[in-house]
Scaffold this active site. Structure first.
Site, PDB file in Angstrom:
ATOM      1  N   PHE A   5       0.820  -1.228   0.000  1.00 15.40           N
ATOM      2  CA  PHE A   5       0.000   0.000   0.000  1.00 15.40           C
ATOM      3  C   PHE A   5       0.839   1.257   0.000  1.00 15.40           C
ATOM      4  O   PHE A   5       0.379   2.322  -0.417  1.00 15.40           O
ATOM      5  CB  PHE A   5      -0.939   0.008   1.222  1.00 15.40           C
ATOM      6  CG  PHE A   5      -0.274   0.449   2.504  1.00 15.40           C
ATOM      7  CD1 PHE A   5      -0.128   1.803   2.799  1.00 15.40           C
ATOM      8  CD2 PHE A   5       0.224  -0.478   3.418  1.00 15.40           C
ATOM      9  CE1 PHE A   5       0.506   2.214   3.965  1.00 15.40           C
ATOM     10  CE2 PHE A   5       0.849  -0.079   4.584  1.00 15.40           C
ATOM     11  CZ  PHE A   5       0.995   1.271   4.850  1.00 15.40           C
TER      12      PHE A   5
ATOM     13  N   GLU B  45       8.885  -4.315  13.195  1.00 18.98           N
ATOM     14  CA  GLU B  45       8.790  -3.143  12.321  1.00 18.98           C
ATOM     15  C   GLU B  45       7.514  -2.403  12.725  1.00 18.98           C
ATOM     16  O   GLU B  45       6.416  -2.930  12.554  1.00 18.98           O
ATOM     17  CB  GLU B  45       8.686  -3.599  10.859  1.00 18.98           C
ATOM     18  CG  GLU B  45       8.536  -2.447   9.886  1.00 18.98           C
ATOM     19  CD  GLU B  45       8.299  -2.887   8.440  1.00 18.98           C
ATOM     20  OE1 GLU B  45       7.541  -3.856   8.221  1.00 18.98           O
ATOM     21  OE2 GLU B  45       8.872  -2.266   7.541  1.00 18.98           O
TER      22      GLU B  45
ATOM     23  N   CYS C 245       9.580   1.488   3.755  1.00 23.28           N
ATOM     24  CA  CYS C 245      10.434   0.366   4.155  1.00 23.28           C
ATOM     25  C   CYS C 245      11.855   0.838   4.414  1.00 23.28           C
ATOM     26  O   CYS C 245      12.667   0.109   4.957  1.00 23.28           O
ATOM     27  CB  CYS C 245      10.427  -0.714   3.096  1.00 23.28           C
ATOM     28  SG  CYS C 245      11.206  -0.151   1.589  1.00 23.28           S
TER      29      CYS C 245
ATOM     30  N   GLU D 185      -4.921  -3.644  -2.071  1.00 23.68           N
ATOM     31  CA  GLU D 185      -6.370  -3.358  -2.060  1.00 23.68           C
ATOM     32  C   GLU D 185      -6.681  -2.102  -1.243  1.00 23.68           C
ATOM     33  O   GLU D 185      -7.812  -1.631  -1.234  1.00 23.68           O
ATOM     34  CB  GLU D 185      -7.156  -4.574  -1.539  1.00 23.68           C
ATOM     35  CG  GLU D 185      -6.856  -5.010  -0.118  1.00 23.68           C
ATOM     36  CD  GLU D 185      -5.661  -5.957   0.002  1.00 23.68           C
ATOM     37  OE1 GLU D 185      -4.617  -5.710  -0.658  1.00 23.68           O
ATOM     38  OE2 GLU D 185      -5.753  -6.926   0.783  1.00 23.68           O
ATOM     39  N   ARG D 186      -5.672  -1.559  -0.542  1.00 24.24           N
ATOM     40  CA  ARG D 186      -5.938  -0.340   0.243  1.00 24.24           C
ATOM     41  C   ARG D 186      -5.712   0.922  -0.580  1.00 24.24           C
ATOM     42  O   ARG D 186      -6.258   1.965  -0.288  1.00 24.24           O
ATOM     43  CB  ARG D 186      -5.028  -0.306   1.466  1.00 24.24           C
ATOM     44  CG  ARG D 186      -5.263  -1.508   2.342  1.00 24.24           C
ATOM     45  CD  ARG D 186      -4.572  -1.332   3.664  1.00 24.24           C
ATOM     46  NE  ARG D 186      -4.454  -2.618   4.305  1.00 24.24           N
ATOM     47  CZ  ARG D 186      -3.317  -3.120   4.750  1.00 24.24           C
ATOM     48  NH1 ARG D 186      -2.200  -2.438   4.645  1.00 24.24           N
ATOM     49  NH2 ARG D 186      -3.304  -4.298   5.314  1.00 24.24           N
TER      50      ARG D 186
ATOM     51  N   LYS E 212      -0.966  -7.089  -9.316  1.00 25.11           N
ATOM     52  CA  LYS E 212      -1.972  -7.143  -8.243  1.00 25.11           C
ATOM     53  C   LYS E 212      -1.579  -6.075  -7.227  1.00 25.11           C
ATOM     54  O   LYS E 212      -0.736  -6.282  -6.367  1.00 25.11           O
ATOM     55  CB  LYS E 212      -1.948  -8.539  -7.600  1.00 25.11           C
ATOM     56  CG  LYS E 212      -3.245  -8.997  -6.971  1.00 25.11           C
ATOM     57  CD  LYS E 212      -3.809  -8.087  -5.896  1.00 25.11           C
ATOM     58  CE  LYS E 212      -3.102  -8.261  -4.567  1.00 25.11           C
ATOM     59  NZ  LYS E 212      -3.516  -7.225  -3.576  1.00 25.11           N
TER      60      LYS E 212
ATOM     61  N   SER F  28       5.174  -7.024   3.392  1.00 19.82           N
ATOM     62  CA  SER F  28       5.702  -7.361   4.720  1.00 19.82           C
ATOM     63  C   SER F  28       6.431  -8.704   4.678  1.00 19.82           C
ATOM     64  O   SER F  28       6.175  -9.543   3.813  1.00 19.82           O
ATOM     65  CB  SER F  28       4.539  -7.411   5.715  1.00 19.82           C
ATOM     66  OG  SER F  28       3.626  -8.409   5.307  1.00 19.82           O
TER      67      SER F  28
END
Ligand code: NAD
Length: 498
Positions: free
Chosen positions: A148, A382, A280, A175-176, A172, A225
């Site tokens: 995201f 994290e 990240c 979805e957020r 893909k 993640s």
């Protein structure tokens, strides 16, 4: 309320089926929905890509590159709309979204060099009248699954390079934050991409698994993640696919006693709190060497943090926005609580922020925690929020040991004026991307991006030269045209040059 669909074979489609809510994290409201692709829908996308592949593979690289040149222009001329879509769903401030887009465009620019990048290697006369060359052929249909936090930049790490290498792609997105990704995919079609070469399927685990288990998918690039990266890598590898899966991080900065402290403080502020710490490469731990540096650092940071401004994405004077969801907000606050319970000192507390007009937004204020130790939960995990933790050590070796012992190895940085110390650090530190007085050492597009340890599963890093290798398969051809006048006997020993 609109529903974001898929882009398959050049057409926007919106089948009936499961959907998920897409929030505006600054207001806390649902602003649209996103379709969650079924296995059948994903198969449709793969079919379209498979059908488009032969013609795309045979399209000369220079023609593929020309589409990328046009794509770059369209990304630039539509920058404002792209940044607005990023801001509405992610919450990052317009200047930060513009930076994300620019970093993505640099990957498109690099991909424009396809004719040069795909030249291959040639050796003349490897034996008598024998020439040999290696060429880099496309893989077929490949897939990318993205997180995201960079809905434009991370897809642009993957898609342009995969396409100029002659592959067809199934993307893909998260979805957020699906809208900006879908929009840039449409721009790529406007730039002249033939239908089916790039397909976007929105969705969740069902869509990802449909990609992982389909034998037509040759390779998978993942960014997200660590637990999901590990799952993707193991599953894709077991299915015989090539895979690169980039995971989470815990990035430390060492602050040496000789560092230019005022500059270090400013760069730490941006790297820890920019994008609400949801990068990240965010610097989330500052390791101060010696109590004198630690005291000065904490004092200066705490003072500077009073001036930080956070709020909605479209107010450019804000430094950072909300975190992505209400659940994530609770998780970040939970880590701050746990640090306090385990004995750390909350120097600046962002757990109860007030943003006038955005009372229901998913905000966490900038938080500074001192006296953190390696056993604390907030240090091991994290956090992915606007939280900077200070660890105090006595020596540089102790600081490096701490970093080397951490399960993640994405990015790190040292603040020092001592070249010898900097070189010692970059030689020995077990981290993939190292900064010397550079807080976010994100490699430029002509290098490659990737961490070590549990920050990357796979051998090749993302984009740049490793991107070309990831999205192509080497084939080596050895050629000789014997003279019709010469008769040769059978040779049973291993061919060698005598
Ligand atoms: P995430 O792992 O939750 O999701 C990433 C993608 O995986 C999404 O597209 C999601 O739909 C999909 N996914 C989620 N659960 C899945 C499951 N069970 N099976 C299959 N697919 C699944 O990550 P996120 O929250 O979107 O992104 C934040 C994370 O990404 C952070 O850990 C961050 O460090 C990491 N990240 C890493 C890099 C890097 O380059 N190393 C870059 C950006 C973000």
């Amino acid at each position: 309320m609109s529903t974001i669909g898929h882009l398959i074979n050049g057409q926007l489609i919106n089948p009936d089926g499961r959907t998920a809510a897409v929030f505006n994290p600054a207001t806390g409201e649902v602003q649209r929905h996103v379709a969650l692709a079924s296995t059948l829908t994903v198969r449709e996308a793969i079919e379209a890509a498979d059908a488009a592949f032969p013609a795309w593979r045979d399209t000369p690289p220079v023609k593929r590159a020309r589409i990328m040149f046009r794509f770059k222009e369209l990304l630039e001329s539509n920058a404002q709309q792209i940044c607005t879509l990023i801001g509405q769903e992610h919450g990052k401030i317009s200047h930060d979204a513009a930076g994300e887009l620019q970093r993505g465009i640099e990957n498109v620019e690099y991909a424009c060099g396809a004719p040069e990048l795909l030249k291959g290697e040639h050796s003349r006369n490897v034996g008598p009248n024998i020439d040999s060359w290696s060429e880099f052929q496309s893989l077929g249909v490949v897939a990318g699954v993205t997180p995201f936090n960079f809905p434009v930049m991370v897809p642009l790490w993957m898609v342009p390079m995969a396409l100029v290498c002659g592959n067809c792609f199934i993307l893909k997105p998260s979805e957020r934050t699906p809208s900006a990704t879908l929009f840039i995919a449409q721009l790529l079609h406007e730039a002249g991409l033939p239908p089916g070469v790039l397909n976007v399927v929105n969705g969740d685990k069902e869509a990802v698994d449909a990609l992982l288990f389909d034998p037509r998918i040759q390779a998978v690039s993942f960014v997200g993640s660590t637990p999901i990266a590990e799952y993707i890598y193991r599953t894709a590898s077991a299915q015989g696919k090539r895979c690169q899966a980039l995971g989470g991080a815990k990035n430390h900065a060492i602050v040496m006693p000789d560092a230019d402290l005022d500059n270090a403080v400013n760069s730490l502020l941006g790297a820890a709190f920019g994008s609400s710490g949801e990068r990240c490469m965010a610097l989330s731990v500052a390791v101060a060497v010696g109590d004198a540096v630690a005291d000065a650092l904490v004092g200066k940071l705490a003072e500077a943090m009073q001036g930080l401004k956070f709020g909605a994405h479209d107010e450019a004077s804000n430094d950072f926005g909300p975190v992505i969801t209400a659940e994530h907000r609770s998780k970040v606050v939970g880590y701050i609580d746990s640090a306090e319970m385990q004995g750390a000192r909350i120097v600046v507390d962002g757990r109860s922020p007030r943003v006038a007009g955005y009372e229901n937004g998913f905000f966490v204020g900038a938080t500074l925690i001192d006296g953190v130790t390696a056993n604390m939960q907030s240090y091991r995990a994290e956090i992915f929020g606007p939280v900077l933790q200070i660890i105090r050590v006595k020596t540089m070796d102790e600081a490096m040991q701490l970093i080397n012992n951490h399960e993640y190895g994405n990015g790190t940085c040292i603040y020092t004026r001592d070249g010898e110390a900097a070189r010692y650090f970059s030689d020995r530190i077990q981290v993939g991307m190292v900064g010397i007085n550079i807080p976010l050492p994100v490699p430029v597009a002509s290098h490659s991006f990737g961490g070590w340890k549990r920050s990357l599963f796979g051998d090749l890093h993302a984009y740049g030269p490793d991107g070309v290798r990831f999205y192509t398969r080497r084939k080596t051809i050895t050629q000789r045209w014997p003279s019709a006048n010469v008769r040769e006997g059978a040779e049973f020993s291993m061919p060698t040059l005598k």
